[in-house]
Design an enzyme around this catalytic site. Sequence first.
Site, mmCIF file in Angstrom:
data_model
loop_
_atom_site.group_PDB
_atom_site.id
_atom_site.type_symbol
_atom_site.label_atom_id
_atom_site.label_comp_id
_atom_site.label_asym_id
_atom_site.label_seq_id
_atom_site.Cartn_x
_atom_site.Cartn_y
_atom_site.Cartn_z
ATOM 1 N N VAL A 17 10.256 4.320 -6.918
ATOM 2 C CA VAL A 17 10.689 3.247 -7.807
ATOM 3 C C VAL A 17 11.990 3.902 -8.659
ATOM 4 C CG1 VAL A 17 10.079 2.130 -10.018
ATOM 5 C CG2 VAL A 17 8.480 2.197 -7.875
ATOM 6 N N GLU A 133 6.444 -3.950 -17.459
ATOM 7 C CA GLU A 133 6.672 -5.061 -16.775
ATOM 8 C C GLU A 133 6.402 -4.693 -15.402
ATOM 9 O OE1 GLU A 133 7.961 -8.376 -17.804
ATOM 10 O OE2 GLU A 133 6.649 -8.384 -15.956
ATOM 11 N N VAL A 136 2.760 -4.954 -13.295
ATOM 12 C CA VAL A 136 1.779 -5.920 -12.718
ATOM 13 C C VAL A 136 3.030 -7.004 -12.074
ATOM 14 C CG1 VAL A 136 0.669 -7.947 -13.378
ATOM 15 C CG2 VAL A 136 0.454 -6.083 -14.702
ATOM 16 N N GLY A 191 5.875 0.085 3.310
ATOM 17 C CA GLY A 191 6.100 0.397 1.813
ATOM 18 C C GLY A 191 5.391 -0.371 0.704
ATOM 19 N N GLU A 194 -0.263 1.389 -1.543
ATOM 20 C CA GLU A 194 -0.471 2.551 -2.488
ATOM 21 C C GLU A 194 -0.588 3.765 -1.340
ATOM 22 O OE1 GLU A 194 -0.523 2.471 -6.082
ATOM 23 O OE2 GLU A 194 0.213 0.638 -5.428
ATOM 24 N N ASP A 205 -6.464 -1.613 -7.086
ATOM 25 C CA ASP A 205 -5.093 -1.871 -7.693
ATOM 26 C C ASP A 205 -4.954 -3.290 -8.267
ATOM 27 O OD1 ASP A 205 -2.031 -1.453 -7.317
ATOM 28 O OD2 ASP A 205 -2.335 -3.462 -6.620
ATOM 29 N N LYS A 209 -4.257 -4.351 -12.511
ATOM 30 C CA LYS A 209 -3.314 -5.361 -13.063
ATOM 31 C C LYS A 209 -4.083 -6.334 -13.541
ATOM 32 C CE LYS A 209 -0.200 -4.357 -8.704
ATOM 33 N NZ LYS A 209 -0.107 -4.505 -7.459
ATOM 34 N N GLY A 306 8.093 -2.982 -3.811
ATOM 35 C CA GLY A 306 9.215 -2.803 -3.208
ATOM 36 C C GLY A 306 10.547 -1.849 -4.135
HETATM 37 N N1 HSE Z 1 0.224 -1.556 -3.653
HETATM 38 C C1 HSE Z 1 0.751 -2.610 -4.549
HETATM 39 C C2 HSE Z 1 0.573 -4.099 -3.653
HETATM 40 C C3 HSE Z 1 2.372 -2.598 -4.964
HETATM 41 O O1 HSE Z 1 0.203 -3.954 -2.550
HETATM 42 O O2 HSE Z 1 0.683 -4.917 -4.513
HETATM 43 C C4 HSE Z 1 2.641 -2.069 -6.280
HETATM 44 O O3 HSE Z 1 1.420 -2.688 -7.137
#
Ligand code: HSE
Length: 436
Positions: A17, A133, A136, A191, A194, A205, A209, A306
Site C-alpha cells: 500500500v 477509508e 474497509v 496478493g 493477508e 479480517d 471491517k 490491491g
Molecule cells: N485480505 C483482505 C481481503 C484485503 O482479502 O479482502 C485487505 O483488507
Amino acid sequence: MSEPREIGIALLGLGNVGSGVIKLLEENAAAITARLGARLVVRTIVVRELEKKQRLVAVDPSLLTTDITAAIIRDDVDIVCELMGGTTLARTAVLAAIRVGRHVVTANKALLATHGSEIFAAATERGVDVYYEAAVCGGVPIIRALREGLASDRIEHLMGIVNGTSNYVLSTMAETGRPFADVLAEAQALGYAEADPSLDVGGDDAADKLAILVGLCFATTMDGSRIHREGITQIDPIDFEYAERFGYVIKPLAVARDHGTAIEARVHPALVPANWLLADVSGAKNALYVHSYALGPSMYYGAGAGMLPTAMAVVSDAIEISRNISARAAGAPPMRTQVSEPRPIMPIEEVRSRYYIRIGVADRPGVLGQVTTVLGYHGISIAQVVQRPGQDTQIVVLTHEVREGNLREALGAIDTLAVVTSKSRFLRIVGSTPAG
Ligand code: HSE
C-alpha cells in the site's frame, strides 16, 4: 502566480500500500494539486530495513528512516499515514502522532477494530482527524458514502462481502470445483490475502471491517473480537451443488442490523438468492448492500484489495484532511470525527434466520421421520427437504425462519441419533422468502 502550499506526509510503511501511495502521488500529482490547491509532499518514509534490495517503487533514499518517532515529530509533517499493519507498534505510533497534533490516515482495520475507541477519543481531544477509508473494502469509498453521503439518513441494516480472498476462494471453487487449498494458494499469489491467510478464510479480517462499519453506522463502539465469526474452511463442494439446486450461491457475508436494544453483527458464509446483486459479486471484489430509512436500499461495489485501489483510498483521505486543515486555518469549527456510545451486541443464539442443514444418515426406513421429529420438537418449521441416496446418504433441509438457539439445540440432539453417520452442518440463508 505563487507556488501552491505544501502539506507534509510521513509514510509509516513501504509495503504494497505504501508503494502504491508513492506511485499515485507521483502519477496523479498535477490533478491532486489542481483539486486541492496544495501539494501533497512525502517528507519521510519509515521502513524496517534501509538497505532492502528490492522495493516495489523507486524512492529517494534520503527519505528513508527506521526511526518512527523522528518521522512523526518532524515540523514539516502534517499527516501521518500508518501503513505498517499489526496492532502494537501501529497503536503506539498512531497515538504518538495524535499526541503531537498530527492528523492520521490508517489502512489498518485490526488496529481500529481493537483500539478504535481509544484512538478516536484521543483524536477528538487533540482536535485532529483520523481517516480510515482504506481499512474497509480497500478502494471502495464506503466510509465516505456512509459518513457523508448518508449523513442525514439512519442506517437500519447492512450486508456485504468485505473479504476479497474468501470471495475469490468461494466463487472459484463454485465455478471450477477445484479444492480449497489450491484456490487459496492462488489468491495469495495474486496478493489479495493477508500475511496470515487464516485471518481471511477464518473470518477475522471481515469481523474487523464489520466492527468499523457498525461503529460508524450505528454510532457505537464495537470491539471486533466480540463479533461472531465463522470461516469458509468447512464448505464442502457438495454444498455448492445443493445451493445451486435450491436457487442460491454461497457467499462470505458480514451482516449487521440495529435492533434498538442491541446490535446484531456476524460474519459467516451464507446462501444468497442467485437473483440478488450480491450473488453476482465474484472474484476478489467487495460489495456492500446498505438499507437506510430515507434512501432505502443502496449498493457499493469495487476492488477491496490491491496496491493502487487501496492507495487511492489513502491518498483521498490525505486530500480530505488537507481540506480540513485549510478550513480550520480559515476559522471553520473542527469536524466531529466519530460519535460513539457502547451498545450491547445480540448473542448469536438470539439471531433469527433461515437455515440450510446437511446431515449424513443411514439409508433406512424412518430416518427422515426421526430427523424431522427433532426439528419439530424444537419449533423448527421445514421449507424444503431433499435426500441424496447412495453410500453417503445426505439429507438436506431448508428451514423457515427460526431463532438460532433453537436450531443449535435441535442439531445437537440430531447428532446423537444412532442413524446419523456424519454430524450436521448448517449455513444461514439470507433473504426473507425461500427461493426456487
Ligand atoms: N485480505 C483482505 C481481503 C484485503 O482479502 O479482502 C485487505 O483488507
